[in-house]
Design a protein around this motif. Structure first.
Motif, PDB file in Angstrom:
ATOM      1  N   THR A  48       0.441  -0.764  -0.285  1.00 19.30           N
ATOM      2  CA  THR A  48       0.200  -0.314   0.124  1.00 19.30           C
ATOM      3  C   THR A  48       1.137   1.393  -0.225  1.00 19.30           C
ATOM      4  O   THR A  48       2.121   1.545   0.480  1.00 19.30           O
ATOM      5  N   SER A  49       0.285   2.400  -0.207  1.00 18.11           N
ATOM      6  CA  SER A  49       0.762   2.874  -0.341  1.00 18.11           C
ATOM      7  C   SER A  49       0.279   4.308   0.871  1.00 18.11           C
ATOM      8  O   SER A  49      -0.586   4.401   1.128  1.00 18.11           O
ATOM      9  N   ILE A  50       0.756   5.999   1.026  1.00 15.13           N
ATOM     10  CA  ILE A  50       0.663   6.997   2.253  1.00 15.13           C
ATOM     11  C   ILE A  50      -0.902   6.782   2.099  1.00 15.13           C
ATOM     12  O   ILE A  50      -1.777   7.331   2.084  1.00 15.13           O
ATOM     13  N   ALA A  51      -0.679   6.894   0.283  1.00 13.98           N
ATOM     14  CA  ALA A  51      -1.400   8.687  -0.727  1.00 13.98           C
ATOM     15  C   ALA A  51      -3.186   7.116  -0.710  1.00 13.98           C
ATOM     16  O   ALA A  51      -4.173   7.856  -0.252  1.00 13.98           O
ATOM     17  N   ASP A  52      -2.688   6.266  -0.172  1.00 10.47           N
ATOM     18  CA  ASP A  52      -4.430   4.679  -0.399  1.00 10.47           C
ATOM     19  C   ASP A  52      -4.815   4.888   1.005  1.00 10.47           C
ATOM     20  O   ASP A  52      -5.927   4.645   1.324  1.00 10.47           O
ATOM     21  N   ILE A  53      -3.726   4.633   1.997  1.00 14.01           N
ATOM     22  CA  ILE A  53      -4.445   4.936   3.796  1.00 14.01           C
ATOM     23  C   ILE A  53      -5.271   6.780   3.164  1.00 14.01           C
ATOM     24  O   ILE A  53      -6.027   6.731   4.486  1.00 14.01           O
ATOM     25  N   LYS A  54      -4.378   8.129   3.293  1.00 14.09           N
ATOM     26  CA  LYS A  54      -4.922   9.476   3.461  1.00 14.09           C
ATOM     27  C   LYS A  54      -6.533   8.872   2.214  1.00 14.09           C
ATOM     28  O   LYS A  54      -7.172   9.234   3.557  1.00 14.09           O
ATOM     29  N   LYS A  55      -6.589   8.264   1.721  1.00 14.38           N
ATOM     30  CA  LYS A  55      -7.735   7.967   0.479  1.00 14.38           C
ATOM     31  C   LYS A  55      -8.793   7.207   1.661  1.00 14.38           C
ATOM     32  O   LYS A  55      -9.925   7.999   2.481  1.00 14.38           O
ATOM     33  N   ALA A  56      -8.307   6.214   2.556  1.00 13.54           N
ATOM     34  CA  ALA A  56      -9.347   5.701   3.550  1.00 13.54           C
ATOM     35  C   ALA A  56      -9.723   6.574   4.654  1.00 13.54           C
ATOM     36  O   ALA A  56     -11.027   6.686   4.880  1.00 13.54           O
ATOM     37  N   ILE A  57      -8.842   7.237   4.837  1.00  9.77           N
ATOM     38  CA  ILE A  57      -9.417   7.937   6.086  1.00  9.77           C
ATOM     39  C   ILE A  57     -10.806   9.015   5.347  1.00  9.77           C
ATOM     40  O   ILE A  57     -11.186   9.691   5.949  1.00  9.77           O
ATOM     41  N   GLU A  58      -9.637  10.005   4.218  1.00 10.24           N
ATOM     42  CA  GLU A  58     -10.727  11.250   3.856  1.00 10.24           C
ATOM     43  C   GLU A  58     -11.782  10.703   3.086  1.00 10.24           C
ATOM     44  O   GLU A  58     -13.519  11.427   3.337  1.00 10.24           O
ATOM     45  N   ASP A  59     -11.928   8.853   2.885  1.00 11.72           N
ATOM     46  CA  ASP A  59     -13.251   8.366   2.572  1.00 11.72           C
ATOM     47  C   ASP A  59     -13.943   8.819   2.975  1.00 11.72           C
ATOM     48  O   ASP A  59     -15.356   8.536   3.590  1.00 11.72           O
ATOM     49  N   MET A  60     -13.709   8.462   4.981  1.00 14.55           N
ATOM     50  CA  MET A  60     -14.768   8.802   6.071  1.00 14.55           C
ATOM     51  C   MET A  60     -15.231   9.673   6.580  1.00 14.55           C
ATOM     52  O   MET A  60     -16.339   9.768   7.290  1.00 14.55           O
ATOM     53  N   GLY A  61     -14.662  11.088   5.650  1.00 18.91           N
ATOM     54  CA  GLY A  61     -15.292  12.095   5.296  1.00 18.91           C
ATOM     55  C   GLY A  61     -14.874  13.077   6.426  1.00 18.91           C
ATOM     56  O   GLY A  61     -15.130  13.779   7.140  1.00 18.91           O
ATOM     57  N   TYR A  62     -13.491  12.837   6.818  1.00 15.54           N
ATOM     58  CA  TYR A  62     -11.984  13.655   7.775  1.00 15.54           C
ATOM     59  C   TYR A  62     -11.138  13.753   6.651  1.00 15.54           C
ATOM     60  O   TYR A  62     -10.412  13.467   6.124  1.00 15.54           O
ATOM     61  N   LEU A  63     -11.201  15.917   6.945  1.00 12.93           N
ATOM     62  CA  LEU A  63      -9.860  15.849   5.673  1.00 12.93           C
ATOM     63  C   LEU A  63      -8.361  15.787   6.800  1.00 12.93           C
ATOM     64  O   LEU A  63      -8.117  16.122   7.355  1.00 12.93           O
ATOM     65  N   VAL A  64      -7.741  15.421   5.618  1.00 19.44           N
ATOM     66  CA  VAL A  64      -6.072  15.645   5.897  1.00 19.44           C
ATOM     67  C   VAL A  64      -5.854  16.600   5.762  1.00 19.44           C
ATOM     68  O   VAL A  64      -5.472  16.582   4.334  1.00 19.44           O
ATOM     69  N   LEU A  65      -5.236  17.371   7.121  1.00 12.23           N
ATOM     70  CA  LEU A  65      -4.464  18.345   6.208  1.00 12.23           C
ATOM     71  C   LEU A  65      -2.925  18.386   6.060  1.00 12.23           C
ATOM     72  O   LEU A  65      -2.183  18.697   5.337  1.00 12.23           O
ATOM     73  N   LYS A  66      -2.446  16.982   6.609  1.00  6.69           N
ATOM     74  CA  LYS A  66      -0.785  16.550   6.039  1.00  6.69           C
ATOM     75  C   LYS A  66      -0.249  15.271   6.277  1.00  6.69           C
ATOM     76  O   LYS A  66      -0.973  14.688   7.101  1.00  6.69           O
ATOM     77  N   ALA A  67       0.284  14.769   5.216  1.00  3.60           N
ATOM     78  CA  ALA A  67       1.082  13.310   5.431  1.00  3.60           C
ATOM     79  C   ALA A  67       2.589  12.963   5.374  1.00  3.60           C
ATOM     80  O   ALA A  67       2.580  13.756   4.000  1.00  3.60           O
ATOM     81  N   VAL A  68       2.674  12.992   6.190  1.00  8.48           N
ATOM     82  CA  VAL A  68       4.317  12.492   6.020  1.00  8.48           C
ATOM     83  C   VAL A  68       4.432  11.257   6.470  1.00  8.48           C
ATOM     84  O   VAL A  68       4.194  10.114   6.537  1.00  8.48           O
ATOM     85  N   GLU A  69       5.353  10.952   5.197  1.00  9.87           N
ATOM     86  CA  GLU A  69       6.335   9.680   5.228  1.00  9.87           C
ATOM     87  C   GLU A  69       6.974   9.290   5.780  1.00  9.87           C
ATOM     88  O   GLU A  69       8.157   9.810   5.211  1.00  9.87           O
ATOM     89  N   LYS A  70       7.837   9.195   7.041  1.00 10.23           N
ATOM     90  CA  LYS A  70       9.410   8.150   7.142  1.00 10.23           C
ATOM     91  C   LYS A  70       9.886   6.870   6.988  1.00 10.23           C
ATOM     92  O   LYS A  70       8.543   5.943   7.767  1.00 10.23           O
ATOM     93  N   ASP A  71      10.698   6.395   6.568  1.00 10.89           N
ATOM     94  CA  ASP A  71      10.761   4.946   6.415  1.00 10.89           C
ATOM     95  C   ASP A  71      11.794   4.432   7.650  1.00 10.89           C
ATOM     96  O   ASP A  71      12.234   5.300   8.148  1.00 10.89           O
ATOM     97  N   SER A  72      10.745   3.762   8.570  1.00  5.20           N
ATOM     98  CA  SER A  72      11.894   3.303   9.711  1.00  5.20           C
ATOM     99  C   SER A  72      13.697   2.444   9.560  1.00  5.20           C
ATOM    100  O   SER A  72      13.582   2.249   8.509  1.00  5.20           O
TER     101      SER A  72
END
Length: 77
Positions: A53-77
């Motif tokens: 998956t990607s950070i965009a897919d996770i963001k979409k899942a949150i936004e599909d629930m009706g919540y606005l994502v203001l910022k998305a940051v990806e960090k490699d662990s």
């Protein structure tokens, strides 16, 4: 595993937390144990497999629930 941190609009109620948490956990490739919704900070943290998956897919899942994502940051662990 990569780590994602999402900053959301202000969360209004604890029910919002549960909805967001379950939506993120349903995304294939997200480590369900790592999902944390921080109510007071209006943030979501999760670890995910970049192969599945990607950070965009996770963001979409949150936004599909009706919540606005203001910022998305990806960090490699």
């Amino acid at each position: 595993m990569a780590k994602a941190i999402f900053t959301l609009e202000t969360l209004a109620c604890p029910t919002c937390m549960q909805k967001i948490e379950s939506a993120v956990k349903r995304v294939d490739g997200v480590d369900q144990q790592s999902v944390k919704v921080l109510f007071n900070a209006s943030k979501v943290k999760a670890n995910f497999d970049k192969e599945k998956t990607s950070i965009a897919d996770i963001k979409k899942a949150i936004e599909d629930m009706g919540y606005l994502v203001l910022k998305a940051v990806e960090k490699d662990s």
